[in-house]
Scaffold this motif. Sequence first.
Motif, PDB file in Angstrom:
ATOM      1  N   LEU A  54      73.012  -2.092  56.745  1.00 57.43           N
ATOM      2  CA  LEU A  54      73.139  -2.421  55.328  1.00 57.43           C
ATOM      3  C   LEU A  54      72.521  -1.328  54.462  1.00 57.43           C
ATOM      4  CD1 LEU A  54      72.347  -6.263  55.439  1.00 57.43           C
ATOM      5  CD2 LEU A  54      74.562  -5.227  54.976  1.00 57.43           C
ATOM      6  N   SER A  55      72.824  -0.084  54.776  1.00 53.96           N
ATOM      7  CA  SER A  55      72.211   1.057  54.095  1.00 53.96           C
ATOM      8  C   SER A  55      72.845   1.293  52.727  1.00 53.96           C
ATOM      9  CB  SER A  55      72.370   2.320  54.951  1.00 53.96           C
ATOM     10  OG  SER A  55      71.685   2.185  56.166  1.00 53.96           O
ATOM     11  N   ALA A  56      72.088   1.997  51.871  1.00 59.08           N
ATOM     12  CA  ALA A  56      72.568   2.397  50.551  1.00 59.08           C
ATOM     13  C   ALA A  56      71.894   3.716  50.193  1.00 59.08           C
ATOM     14  CB  ALA A  56      72.263   1.318  49.519  1.00 59.08           C
ATOM     15  N   ASP A  57      72.341   4.326  49.087  1.00 56.04           N
ATOM     16  CA  ASP A  57      71.847   5.651  48.708  1.00 56.04           C
ATOM     17  C   ASP A  57      70.622   5.549  47.806  1.00 56.04           C
ATOM     18  OD1 ASP A  57      71.549   8.322  48.386  1.00 56.04           O
ATOM     19  OD2 ASP A  57      73.470   8.682  47.389  1.00 56.04           O
ATOM     20  N   HIS A  58      69.539   5.065  48.392  1.00 57.21           N
ATOM     21  CA  HIS A  58      68.241   5.078  47.722  1.00 57.21           C
ATOM     22  C   HIS A  58      67.165   5.066  48.794  1.00 57.21           C
ATOM     23  CE1 HIS A  58      67.489   0.806  48.646  1.00 57.21           C
ATOM     24  NE2 HIS A  58      68.737   0.569  48.253  1.00 57.21           N
ATOM     25  N   ASP A  59      65.955   5.453  48.412  1.00 59.41           N
ATOM     26  CA  ASP A  59      64.857   5.492  49.366  1.00 59.41           C
ATOM     27  C   ASP A  59      64.400   4.081  49.718  1.00 59.41           C
ATOM     28  OD1 ASP A  59      64.755   8.279  49.509  1.00 59.41           O
ATOM     29  OD2 ASP A  59      63.440   8.420  47.766  1.00 59.41           O
ATOM     30  N   TYR A  60      63.892   3.928  50.954  1.00 59.43           N
ATOM     31  CA  TYR A  60      63.336   2.664  51.422  1.00 59.43           C
ATOM     32  C   TYR A  60      61.856   2.877  51.724  1.00 59.43           C
ATOM     33  CZ  TYR A  60      68.112   0.901  51.900  1.00 59.43           C
ATOM     34  OH  TYR A  60      69.400   0.493  51.645  1.00 59.43           O
ATOM     35  N   ALA A  61      61.033   2.002  51.195  1.00 63.40           N
ATOM     36  CA  ALA A  61      59.583   2.157  51.345  1.00 63.40           C
ATOM     37  C   ALA A  61      59.142   1.836  52.768  1.00 63.40           C
ATOM     38  CB  ALA A  61      58.863   1.247  50.356  1.00 63.40           C
ATOM     39  N   GLY A  62      58.056   2.480  53.191  1.00 65.30           N
ATOM     40  CA  GLY A  62      57.398   2.124  54.437  1.00 65.30           C
ATOM     41  C   GLY A  62      57.947   2.762  55.688  1.00 65.30           C
ATOM     42  N   GLU A  63      58.803   3.765  55.553  1.00 63.34           N
ATOM     43  CA  GLU A  63      59.378   4.379  56.749  1.00 63.34           C
ATOM     44  C   GLU A  63      58.343   5.219  57.479  1.00 63.34           C
ATOM     45  OE1 GLU A  63      64.081   4.528  55.661  1.00 63.34           O
ATOM     46  OE2 GLU A  63      62.930   6.335  55.187  1.00 63.34           O
ATOM     47  N   LEU A  64      58.537   5.364  58.783  1.00 70.52           N
ATOM     48  CA  LEU A  64      57.602   6.120  59.605  1.00 70.52           C
ATOM     49  C   LEU A  64      57.492   7.559  59.109  1.00 70.52           C
ATOM     50  CD1 LEU A  64      58.621   4.975  63.207  1.00 70.52           C
ATOM     51  CD2 LEU A  64      56.699   4.136  61.857  1.00 70.52           C
ATOM     52  N   THR A  65      56.271   8.078  59.069  1.00 69.60           N
ATOM     53  CA  THR A  65      56.061   9.478  58.718  1.00 69.60           C
ATOM     54  C   THR A  65      56.369  10.362  59.919  1.00 69.60           C
ATOM     55  OG1 THR A  65      53.748   9.505  59.425  1.00 69.60           O
ATOM     56  CG2 THR A  65      54.212   8.761  57.165  1.00 69.60           C
ATOM     57  N   ARG A  66      56.462  11.642  59.674  1.00 67.73           N
ATOM     58  CA  ARG A  66      56.707  12.579  60.764  1.00 67.73           C
ATOM     59  C   ARG A  66      55.607  12.478  61.812  1.00 67.73           C
ATOM     60  NH1 ARG A  66      56.811  18.978  59.595  1.00 67.73           N
ATOM     61  NH2 ARG A  66      54.719  18.414  58.911  1.00 67.73           N
ATOM     62  N   GLU A  67      54.347  12.392  61.392  1.00 69.49           N
ATOM     63  CA  GLU A  67      53.234  12.314  62.343  1.00 69.49           C
ATOM     64  C   GLU A  67      53.328  11.034  63.169  1.00 69.49           C
ATOM     65  OE1 GLU A  67      53.018  13.194  59.140  1.00 69.49           O
ATOM     66  OE2 GLU A  67      52.720  15.327  59.620  1.00 69.49           O
ATOM     67  N   GLU A  68      53.718   9.930  62.532  1.00 74.22           N
ATOM     68  CA  GLU A  68      53.872   8.680  63.286  1.00 74.22           C
ATOM     69  C   GLU A  68      55.031   8.800  64.276  1.00 74.22           C
ATOM     70  OE1 GLU A  68      52.351   5.122  60.348  1.00 74.22           O
ATOM     71  OE2 GLU A  68      54.241   6.124  59.836  1.00 74.22           O
ATOM     72  N   VAL A  69      56.112   9.428  63.869  1.00 70.58           N
ATOM     73  CA  VAL A  69      57.244   9.634  64.775  1.00 70.58           C
ATOM     74  C   VAL A  69      56.804  10.455  65.981  1.00 70.58           C
ATOM     75  CG1 VAL A  69      59.476  10.795  65.019  1.00 70.58           C
ATOM     76  CG2 VAL A  69      59.020   9.387  62.996  1.00 70.58           C
ATOM     77  N   PHE A  70      56.053  11.508  65.751  1.00 65.02           N
ATOM     78  CA  PHE A  70      55.591  12.351  66.854  1.00 65.02           C
ATOM     79  C   PHE A  70      54.708  11.562  67.815  1.00 65.02           C
ATOM     80  CE2 PHE A  70      55.930  16.689  64.479  1.00 65.02           C
ATOM     81  CZ  PHE A  70      57.306  16.576  64.514  1.00 65.02           C
ATOM     82  N   THR A  71      53.840  10.710  67.279  1.00 64.54           N
ATOM     83  CA  THR A  71      52.978   9.896  68.135  1.00 64.54           C
ATOM     84  C   THR A  71      53.806   8.961  69.010  1.00 64.54           C
ATOM     85  OG1 THR A  71      51.151   9.958  66.554  1.00 64.54           O
ATOM     86  CG2 THR A  71      51.137   8.161  68.143  1.00 64.54           C
ATOM     87  N   VAL A  72      54.798   8.326  68.416  1.00 61.34           N
ATOM     88  CA  VAL A  72      55.666   7.425  69.178  1.00 61.34           C
ATOM     89  C   VAL A  72      56.419   8.193  70.249  1.00 61.34           C
ATOM     90  CG1 VAL A  72      57.632   5.858  69.033  1.00 61.34           C
ATOM     91  CG2 VAL A  72      55.868   5.801  67.274  1.00 61.34           C
ATOM     92  N   MET A  73      56.873   9.395  69.922  1.00 60.08           N
ATOM     93  CA  MET A  73      57.616  10.191  70.890  1.00 60.08           C
ATOM     94  C   MET A  73      56.776  10.495  72.126  1.00 60.08           C
ATOM     95  SD  MET A  73      59.625  12.729  68.262  1.00 60.08           S
ATOM     96  CE  MET A  73      60.175  13.873  69.513  1.00 60.08           C
ATOM     97  N   GLY A  74      55.489  10.714  71.940  1.00 60.57           N
ATOM     98  CA  GLY A  74      54.617  10.946  73.091  1.00 60.57           C
ATOM     99  C   GLY A  74      54.580   9.746  74.014  1.00 60.57           C
ATOM    100  N   ASP A  75      54.508   8.543  73.441  1.00 61.69           N
ATOM    101  CA  ASP A  75      54.514   7.323  74.247  1.00 61.69           C
ATOM    102  C   ASP A  75      55.857   7.134  74.936  1.00 61.69           C
ATOM    103  OD1 ASP A  75      53.616   4.617  75.099  1.00 61.69           O
ATOM    104  OD2 ASP A  75      55.125   3.943  73.657  1.00 61.69           O
ATOM    105  N   LEU A  76      56.951   7.412  74.224  1.00 65.54           N
ATOM    106  CA  LEU A  76      58.282   7.278  74.816  1.00 65.54           C
ATOM    107  C   LEU A  76      58.449   8.193  76.023  1.00 65.54           C
ATOM    108  CD1 LEU A  76      60.540   7.170  71.599  1.00 65.54           C
ATOM    109  CD2 LEU A  76      59.719   5.235  72.955  1.00 65.54           C
ATOM    110  N   ARG A  77      57.962   9.420  75.874  1.00 65.90           N
ATOM    111  CA  ARG A  77      58.101  10.372  76.979  1.00 65.90           C
ATOM    112  C   ARG A  77      57.287   9.930  78.189  1.00 65.90           C
ATOM    113  NH1 ARG A  77      61.940  12.453  79.039  1.00 65.90           N
ATOM    114  NH2 ARG A  77      61.753  14.490  79.993  1.00 65.90           N
ATOM    115  N   ALA A  78      56.067   9.476  77.944  1.00 67.46           N
ATOM    116  CA  ALA A  78      55.223   9.018  79.043  1.00 67.46           C
ATOM    117  C   ALA A  78      55.811   7.781  79.724  1.00 67.46           C
ATOM    118  CB  ALA A  78      53.817   8.707  78.522  1.00 67.46           C
ATOM    119  N   TYR A  79      56.554   6.997  78.970  1.00 69.46           N
ATOM    120  CA  TYR A  79      57.172   5.777  79.494  1.00 69.46           C
ATOM    121  C   TYR A  79      58.464   6.069  80.248  1.00 69.46           C
ATOM    122  CZ  TYR A  79      58.460   0.783  79.431  1.00 69.46           C
ATOM    123  OH  TYR A  79      58.783  -0.511  79.771  1.00 69.46           O
ATOM    124  N   GLY A  80      58.932   7.303  80.205  1.00 67.97           N
ATOM    125  CA  GLY A  80      60.123   7.682  80.945  1.00 67.97           C
ATOM    126  C   GLY A  80      61.419   7.540  80.183  1.00 67.97           C
TER     127      GLY A  80
END
Length: 412
Positions: A54-80
């Motif tokens: 249900l996307s539209a052309d405006h910003d959505y509050a509360g999205e993950l920051t780049r640093e948070e994305v990187f942290t999650v990626m580390g867990d994903l990689r360790a999890y296989g």
Amino acid sequence: MFRISQYMRELAAAGATGAYPTVRPRPQKGPQGPVVIWNLIRRCNLTCKHCYALSADHDYAGELTREEVFTVMGDLRAYGVPVLILSGGEPLMRPDIFDIAARARDMGFYTGLSTNGTLIDTPLADRIAAMGFDYVGISLDGLRATHDRFRRLEGAFDRSLQALKLLRDRGVKVGMRFTMTAMNAHDLPALLALMREERIDKFYFSHLNYAGRGNIHRGKDAQFQATRAALTLLFERAWEAAQAGLPEEYVTGNNDADGPFLLQWVQANLPQWAPALAERLAAWGGNASGLNVANIDNLGQVHPDTMWWHHTLGNVRERPFSAIWSDTSDPLMAGLKQQPRPVQGRCAQCHYLPLCGGNTRVRAQQLTGDAWAEDPGCYLEDEEIGAVAAPGSAPHGPRQRITIPIREPIHA
């Protein structure tokens, strides 16, 4: 995802050698996590009729920051986790998308990009090619008039097709993505012809699933006969490509009855290989929601797949993905991981249950409120699956048996 071309190539090899090929499992080092489809941004420049976000052309509050994305990626990689599909909204509208893609590539993920393609011009195509994405999927929902109507933007078709050509010419593996409904089924043959004419690597056929605007428009879902005709056409195209050694890939998603339907096609056309194919399909196991495919949305919420945005398992800001995905205290997650799943109705009676895994549970949940009810999107008939209609109930689907149309005999 159901990989039609993989099975067709195996069948072609069997016909050429006289023996069905033995497929050895890949050796695994450490845990094997699911494929993760990551909606990094909800904003999109389009408002497509079948959008699950249900996307539209405006910003959505509360999205993950780049640093948070990187942290999650580390867990994903360790999890296989082996694969990240970067999606949206429109992921190319996220300013740091190339930083995220570079980190994913450097960490060893197979990295895909799912985009509508309308923003890709020559400089952006150069940048995407330089990034080294393993795959880029671009949606085309029909020919020009149909696609522009679906995407609610005049000129969207021309821009998306141009994006496919720009990336193809730069050596990027690209694919068309097509979601079939009653409003665009008539364009499928022409799109397949366009794929071959433009030398596009892959065609992803998605059945409409009942989520987001796809749920709102589910009344426009293609009828079962049209679905069967479309799948038969895809099977024929994939078989033709496999015999000719063409590097085309045909895959489907969001309806795991496609596996049993392919088995029926093989029983009708290549019956000597049907038992071997049945074993391969049982090893595939059908629907992978909650098992081998996962979704993280733009706010960090984890879902069993992209169609379950109305059901959240947890948030990566509060718990690692690995902990959320391993937790079966949620009844839906426990049921999705259960083998066989606790399905009801004709799904429980179906002799193809080991092949399709009970199909896509979200359709049943959206229409009945019960995730384990029979899947209303299954296009196979009671007689085909061995189901017996309950006393006083109408048979599933059309009363007459549908014959799989084959234009000419097919030989191994």
